[in-house]
Design a protein around this motif. Structure first.
Motif, PDB file in Angstrom:
ATOM      1  N   ALA A   1       0.830  -1.207   0.000  1.00 36.88           N
ATOM      2  CA  ALA A   1       0.000   0.000   0.000  1.00 36.88           C
ATOM      3  C   ALA A   1       0.861   1.252   0.000  1.00 36.88           C
ATOM      4  CB  ALA A   1      -0.930  -0.006   1.212  1.00 36.88           C
ATOM      5  N   TYR A   2       1.912   1.216   0.774  1.00 41.47           N
ATOM      6  CA  TYR A   2       2.842   2.354   0.833  1.00 41.47           C
ATOM      7  C   TYR A   2       3.534   2.557  -0.518  1.00 41.47           C
ATOM      8  CZ  TYR A   2       7.154   4.907   1.924  1.00 41.47           C
ATOM      9  OH  TYR A   2       8.191   5.800   1.909  1.00 41.47           O
ATOM     10  N   GLY A   3       3.961   1.463  -1.152  1.00 43.23           N
ATOM     11  CA  GLY A   3       4.637   1.560  -2.439  1.00 43.23           C
ATOM     12  C   GLY A   3       3.746   2.145  -3.516  1.00 43.23           C
ATOM     13  N   VAL A   4       2.485   1.727  -3.531  1.00 40.32           N
ATOM     14  CA  VAL A   4       1.530   2.268  -4.498  1.00 40.32           C
ATOM     15  C   VAL A   4       1.292   3.753  -4.225  1.00 40.32           C
ATOM     16  CG1 VAL A   4      -0.863   2.153  -5.319  1.00 40.32           C
ATOM     17  CG2 VAL A   4       0.427   0.039  -4.899  1.00 40.32           C
ATOM     18  N   TRP A   5       1.154   4.099  -2.953  1.00 43.07           N
ATOM     19  CA  TRP A   5       0.965   5.506  -2.546  1.00 43.07           C
ATOM     20  C   TRP A   5       2.141   6.369  -3.033  1.00 43.07           C
ATOM     21  CZ3 TRP A   5       3.975   8.374   0.963  1.00 43.07           C
ATOM     22  CH2 TRP A   5       3.429   9.609   1.378  1.00 43.07           C
ATOM     23  N   CYS A   6       3.352   5.859  -2.851  1.00 46.53           N
ATOM     24  CA  CYS A   6       4.542   6.603  -3.306  1.00 46.53           C
ATOM     25  C   CYS A   6       4.514   6.816  -4.812  1.00 46.53           C
ATOM     26  CB  CYS A   6       5.820   5.857  -2.917  1.00 46.53           C
ATOM     27  SG  CYS A   6       6.249   5.926  -1.169  1.00 46.53           S
ATOM     28  N   MET A   7       4.221   5.756  -5.562  1.00 46.17           N
ATOM     29  CA  MET A   7       4.246   5.875  -7.017  1.00 46.17           C
ATOM     30  C   MET A   7       3.147   6.789  -7.531  1.00 46.17           C
ATOM     31  SD  MET A   7       5.982   5.280  -9.624  1.00 46.17           S
ATOM     32  CE  MET A   7       7.154   4.142  -8.889  1.00 46.17           C
ATOM     33  N   GLN A   8       2.019   6.827  -6.843  1.00 43.26           N
ATOM     34  CA  GLN A   8       0.961   7.750  -7.232  1.00 43.26           C
ATOM     35  C   GLN A   8       1.436   9.203  -7.133  1.00 43.26           C
ATOM     36  OE1 GLN A   8      -1.996   6.441  -4.433  1.00 43.26           O
ATOM     37  NE2 GLN A   8      -3.123   5.246  -5.964  1.00 43.26           N
ATOM     38  N   ARG A   9       2.370   9.458  -6.234  1.00 43.83           N
ATOM     39  CA  ARG A   9       2.867  10.820  -6.023  1.00 43.83           C
ATOM     40  C   ARG A   9       4.057  11.184  -6.890  1.00 43.83           C
ATOM     41  NH1 ARG A   9      -0.362   9.486  -2.518  1.00 43.83           N
ATOM     42  NH2 ARG A   9      -1.440  10.926  -1.105  1.00 43.83           N
ATOM     43  N   ILE A  10       4.918  10.216  -7.165  1.00 44.63           N
ATOM     44  CA  ILE A  10       6.112  10.552  -7.944  1.00 44.63           C
ATOM     45  C   ILE A  10       5.994  10.157  -9.409  1.00 44.63           C
ATOM     46  CG2 ILE A  10       7.552  10.315  -5.884  1.00 44.63           C
ATOM     47  CD1 ILE A  10       8.720   7.755  -7.127  1.00 44.63           C
ATOM     48  N   GLY A  11       5.058   9.261  -9.730  1.00 46.40           N
ATOM     49  CA  GLY A  11       4.947   8.767 -11.097  1.00 46.40           C
ATOM     50  C   GLY A  11       4.244   9.737 -12.029  1.00 46.40           C
ATOM     51  N   SER A  12       4.086   9.321 -13.266  1.00 45.63           N
ATOM     52  CA  SER A  12       3.453  10.155 -14.293  1.00 45.63           C
ATOM     53  C   SER A  12       1.960  10.281 -14.022  1.00 45.63           C
ATOM     54  CB  SER A  12       3.668   9.544 -15.686  1.00 45.63           C
ATOM     55  OG  SER A  12       5.044   9.412 -15.964  1.00 45.63           O
ATOM     56  N   PRO A  13       1.453  11.500 -13.833  1.00 45.82           N
ATOM     57  CA  PRO A  13       0.022  11.688 -13.529  1.00 45.82           C
ATOM     58  C   PRO A  13      -0.869  11.035 -14.584  1.00 45.82           C
ATOM     59  CG  PRO A  13       1.233  13.749 -13.252  1.00 45.82           C
ATOM     60  CD  PRO A  13       2.183  12.780 -13.890  1.00 45.82           C
ATOM     61  N   ASN A  14      -1.872  10.311 -14.110  1.00 44.49           N
ATOM     62  CA  ASN A  14      -2.850   9.636 -14.972  1.00 44.49           C
ATOM     63  C   ASN A  14      -2.273   8.446 -15.738  1.00 44.49           C
ATOM     64  OD1 ASN A  14      -4.837  11.644 -14.289  1.00 44.49           O
ATOM     65  ND2 ASN A  14      -3.872  13.001 -15.800  1.00 44.49           N
ATOM     66  N   HIS A  15      -1.020   8.077 -15.443  1.00 46.72           N
ATOM     67  CA  HIS A  15      -0.413   6.951 -16.160  1.00 46.72           C
ATOM     68  C   HIS A  15       0.177   5.906 -15.217  1.00 46.72           C
ATOM     69  CE1 HIS A  15      -0.995   8.819 -20.042  1.00 46.72           C
ATOM     70  NE2 HIS A  15      -0.365   9.906 -19.646  1.00 46.72           N
TER      71      HIS A  15
END
Length: 321
Positions: free
Chosen positions: A200-214
């Motif tokens: 859950a933490y890893g997904v949360w991190c990627m939602q913040r640093i990754g490409s928006p909407n992708h």
């Protein structure tokens, strides 16, 4: 390259790769995967902070292999199946925020009692090239891996033919800092060390640093679970962060780089804002900068074909026989 010498076996992660644990000396072993024809030009991938080799997307690696490269990827020290650096914790905890602020304004952090710095990680990479008998390679580094790649190219110019840098920095003082939402991912941690909380933490991190909407949350969850199963070692990520902060600015190394260099950065990168990539392009004489619209601090699926195309064209345009 003689793969039999290193007991490479089929990768349990990716069906077109082979895997081995390679001793590079000084009681350090690195988990290494290779793919493609060993007679093709070698391309070494260096991954970023806390990220195992599994975070190179299969489509990205396969695209490079299909373009005619022999691709090598590996777990950096302290991550994945590579050696862990077991150093005693300092008597007084290191203040990471203080180190970040000091680096931001150009003050040295080299007096902090960190486990190692980026120069040590550069030597890991150089030793791996020695072990694999690879004399001249195309080096592509992402994030922290891009910092390692910059120093490697400057210190060992005969070992690096061409340089590719993705969403990385040279840590020049007074560059725009990490944005607050993304900074939070560096300073936080999972609720517990149980796999569901870590995922859950890893997904949360990627939602913040990754490409928006992708951000493909299913794929991110799969990779976080795979990373957990291979080796869950949060101290490694902490020590790698401190290695970056203790090393500080590497602008002087950029100024020594003579190899053709491509810098690729995401327009939406809040972890390492695009001004960092532009600063590298300004410091390296033979370089070109590409800003990719809507891309964050990741290799999101929609952008992989373009990134592969840019890297391949850059190499072959600069290495014609």
């Amino acid at each position: 390259m003689d793969l039999a010498k290193f007991n490479f076996e089929p990768s349990v992660i990716t069906d077109f790769m082979q895997s081995a644990i390679i001793d590079i000396g000084d009681e350090l072993q690195l988990c290494v995967e290779v793919g493609g024809n060993p007679d093709h030009p070698p391309l070494l991938l260096i991954m970023g902070l806390g990220s195992q080799l599994v975070f190179w997307p299969d489509s990205f690696v396969k695209g490079l292999i299909d373009a005619g490269f022999f691709v090598i990827r590996f777990d950096n020290r302290d991550i994945g199946l590579s050696s862990k650096i077991a150093r005693p914790f300092p008597r007084f905890p290191i203040n990471n925020v203080k180190m970040m602020l000091r680096m931001q304004v150009g003050l040295t952090n080299r007096h902090f009692p960190v486990a190692y710095n980026l120069f040590d990680m550069v030597e890991d990479t150089r030793r791996l090239l020695d072990k694999l008998a690879l004399k001249n390679v195309y080096v592509v580094g992402a994030s922290m891996g891009g910092m390692i790649a910059q120093i490697l190219a400057a210190k060992y110019p005969k070992r690096v033919s061409t340089l590719g840098l993705m969403f990385t920095s040279n840590n020049k003082p007074f560059l725009p800092p990490t944005k607050p939402k993304q900074l939070q991912t560096l300073l936080s941690h999972p609720k517990t060390t149980q796999i569901d909380d870590v995922v859950a933490y890893g997904v949360w991190c990627m939602q913040r640093i990754g490409s928006p909407n992708h951000v493909d949350e299913q794929e991110v969850e799969r990779l976080i679970r795979l990373r957990f199963e291979r080796s869950y070692h949060p101290r490694g990520a902490l020590q790698q962060l401190q290695a970056i902060l203790a090393t500080g600015s590497i602008v002087k190394f950029d100024q020594k780089i003579k190899q053709p260099t491509i810098i690729i950065h995401g327009e939406k990168d809040g972890l390492v804002p695009s001004a960092h990539g532009r600063a590298i392009a300004k410091a390296i004489a033979h370089s070109e900068f590409h800003l990719i619209k809507d891309m964050g601090h990741d290799l999101a699926k929609p952008f992989v074909p373009l990134i592969v195309k840019l890297l391949v064209e850059h190499y072959f345009n600069n290495n014609n026989p």
